[in-house]
Design a protein around this motif. Structure first.
Motif, short mmCIF file in Angstrom:
data_model
loop_
_atom_site.label_atom_id
_atom_site.label_comp_id
_atom_site.label_asym_id
_atom_site.label_seq_id
_atom_site.Cartn_x
_atom_site.Cartn_y
_atom_site.Cartn_z
N SER A 272 94.69 108.60 72.94
CA SER A 272 94.13 107.54 73.69
C SER A 272 95.11 106.24 74.15
O SER A 272 95.11 105.82 75.21
CB SER A 272 92.81 106.76 72.91
OG SER A 272 91.86 107.60 72.77
N LEU A 273 96.01 106.22 73.08
CA LEU A 273 97.31 105.34 73.48
C LEU A 273 98.17 105.77 74.45
O LEU A 273 98.61 104.82 75.28
CB LEU A 273 98.07 105.10 72.05
CG LEU A 273 97.44 104.46 71.03
CD1 LEU A 273 98.42 104.61 70.03
CD2 LEU A 273 97.23 102.94 71.29
N ILE A 274 98.11 107.08 74.66
CA ILE A 274 98.91 107.80 75.67
C ILE A 274 98.30 107.32 77.03
O ILE A 274 98.98 106.88 78.09
CB ILE A 274 99.16 109.27 75.63
CG1 ILE A 274 99.94 109.62 74.34
CG2 ILE A 274 99.76 109.69 76.94
CD1 ILE A 274 100.17 111.00 74.05
N TRP A 275 96.98 107.62 77.11
CA TRP A 275 96.30 107.34 78.44
C TRP A 275 96.33 105.80 78.77
O TRP A 275 96.55 105.52 79.89
CB TRP A 275 94.89 107.68 78.14
CG TRP A 275 94.59 109.18 77.81
CD1 TRP A 275 93.60 109.76 76.87
CD2 TRP A 275 95.35 110.41 78.39
NE1 TRP A 275 93.74 111.05 76.82
CE2 TRP A 275 94.74 111.64 77.59
CE3 TRP A 275 96.28 110.65 79.32
CZ2 TRP A 275 95.22 112.77 77.83
CZ3 TRP A 275 96.71 111.78 79.39
CH2 TRP A 275 96.42 112.99 78.87
N ALA A 276 96.02 104.88 77.64
CA ALA A 276 95.96 103.53 77.75
C ALA A 276 97.33 103.19 78.44
O ALA A 276 97.39 102.15 79.26
CB ALA A 276 95.81 102.78 76.53
N ALA A 277 98.61 103.58 78.11
CA ALA A 277 100.02 103.24 78.47
C ALA A 277 99.78 103.70 80.03
O ALA A 277 100.67 103.08 80.71
CB ALA A 277 100.92 103.79 77.60
N LEU A 278 99.73 105.09 80.32
CA LEU A 278 99.84 105.48 81.55
C LEU A 278 98.78 105.33 82.65
O LEU A 278 99.24 104.86 83.97
CB LEU A 278 99.80 107.33 81.37
CG LEU A 278 100.83 107.92 80.40
CD1 LEU A 278 100.67 109.42 80.52
CD2 LEU A 278 102.15 107.55 80.89
N ILE A 279 97.56 105.05 82.24
CA ILE A 279 96.58 105.01 83.22
C ILE A 279 96.34 103.39 83.46
O ILE A 279 96.21 102.79 84.57
CB ILE A 279 95.42 105.53 82.97
CG1 ILE A 279 95.62 107.17 82.65
CG2 ILE A 279 94.22 105.25 83.98
CD1 ILE A 279 96.22 107.73 83.88
N LEU A 280 96.26 102.70 82.30
CA LEU A 280 95.99 101.16 82.27
C LEU A 280 97.14 100.34 82.26
O LEU A 280 97.08 99.11 82.60
CB LEU A 280 94.95 101.08 80.94
CG LEU A 280 93.65 101.67 80.95
CD1 LEU A 280 93.13 101.05 79.76
CD2 LEU A 280 92.99 101.55 82.28
N GLY A 281 98.45 101.00 82.08
CA GLY A 281 99.52 99.86 81.81
C GLY A 281 99.64 98.98 80.82
O GLY A 281 100.34 98.06 81.11
N GLU A 282 98.76 99.38 79.79
CA GLU A 282 98.73 98.56 78.63
C GLU A 282 99.96 98.62 77.72
O GLU A 282 100.74 99.87 77.77
CB GLU A 282 97.69 98.72 77.72
CG GLU A 282 96.27 98.50 78.33
CD GLU A 282 94.98 98.72 77.21
OE1 GLU A 282 95.44 99.07 76.22
OE2 GLU A 282 94.02 98.46 78.02
N SER A 283 100.45 97.57 77.24
CA SER A 283 101.78 97.76 76.33
C SER A 283 101.39 98.07 75.16
O SER A 283 100.52 97.73 74.37
CB SER A 283 102.30 96.14 76.15
OG SER A 283 103.53 96.05 75.37
#
Length: 312
Positions: A272-283
């Protein structure tokens, strides 16, 4: 000559047995497939609630999945559950159809998906406890130690990110975890009788009167005006997270055991962290990565332990 002739079949049998021992168990493979499907649930929910009302996202996804379930059950002419199975399905529906989607939607209206992903990493430990209470399983001490280590990492993360205190969104995530764990354990147990697909399908159909009512009220109150990305997120949580993902997940729990296969979901925060960084651009900071890696290490440890049964 005779010894050489007999060595061929014997060697082939030995190689076949070694291959079966080295292959991943079906329950673990199915569970991993379910976790892969679920791993994008929080980022997709975050996308959806950016424009849509959290109540519409939580219950609307169940309506879409419920209608698909009714179609599947009709086409396959699935037999109706027994009264005892209906009671179990009510618990499944409370946990995974209503409780988890509702509380995660409310929490992710205020929290980033990366934060939610790590807190939801508590779910495997909670599922193991529910497996003892509902599914009659008996994990070993080594299993509990590994699960407790993962739980400690998640709690430490939530507390440090919350300034030493758990905020309302964190409490909503904790409520989601507890309800979902009950739904997982009871659903995994029931899947031994109904199968994974029929278990989630009947739970979704059972929930339709309630989910359809709340969805209609949410639509009348706030409408359904949203951008393309919000609708894509809603489509994912409706078709994959709420429907197809459970086919593999419940089948994996039924085959491999609720407590043990449930620990595979410790890998979900990392994904989920990978998706959040890649898709949502979250830090995603070092503390988040560290907590996720500790939690991931715990799933490896739990898979090396044995889980018995009270019926054994």
């Amino acid at each position: 000559m005779q010894r050489a002739a007999s060595a061929g079949p014997l060697a082939r049998a030995h190689r076949s047995l070694a291959h079966r021992r080295s292959a991943l168990p079906p329950g673990l493979l199915l569970g991993a497939l379910g976790v892969l499907a679920f791993s994008f649930s929080l980022p997709a929910t975050r996308l959806a609630v950016a424009d849509l009302d959290p109540w519409l996202v939580a219950f609307g996804r169940a309506v879409v999945a419920g209608l698909l379930s009714a179609l599947v059950l009709t086409i396959t002419r699935a037999p109706r559950p027994t009264p005892k199975q209906w009671r179990s399905l009510a618990l499944v529906a409370t946990g995974v159809v209503v409780g988890f989607p509702l509380f995660t939607s409310l929490a992710l209206h205020h929290l980033p998906a990366s934060h939610g992903a790590v807190v939801v990493g508590m779910l495997p430990a909670a599922t193991a406890v529910a497996a003892v209470l509902l599914a009659g399983e008996r994990p070993t001490r080594a299993f509990w130690l590994a699960s407790a280590a993962g739980l400690a990492a998640v709690l430490a993360f939530a507390l440090t990110r919350g300034g030493g205190d758990l905020g309302a969104p964190d409490l909503e995530l904790l409520a989601a975890v507890l309800l979902c764990a009950l739904g997982y354990a009871e659903g995994g147990r029931l899947s031994r009788e109904l199968g994974g697909a029929r278990t989630i399908c009947w739970a979704l159909v059972l929930s339709l009167p309630a989910t359809l009512t709340v969805t209609t009220i949410a639509l009348l109150h706030d409408g359904a005006h949203a951008g393309t990305t919000a609708w894509l997120g809603f489509a994912y949580v409706s078709v994959i997270s709420m429907f197809l993902g459970f086919f593999a997940w419940y089948a994996g729990l039924a085959r491999g055991g609720v407590a043990k296969i449930g620990q595979v979901q410790l890998a979900q925060p990392v994904l989920s962290l990978i998706w959040a960084a890649l898709i949502l651009g979250e830090s995603v900071g070092p503390a988040t990565v560290l907590a996720a890696l500790v939690v991931l290490a715990c799933v490896v440890a739990t898979q090396r332990t044995r889980v018995g049964s009270r019926r054994a």
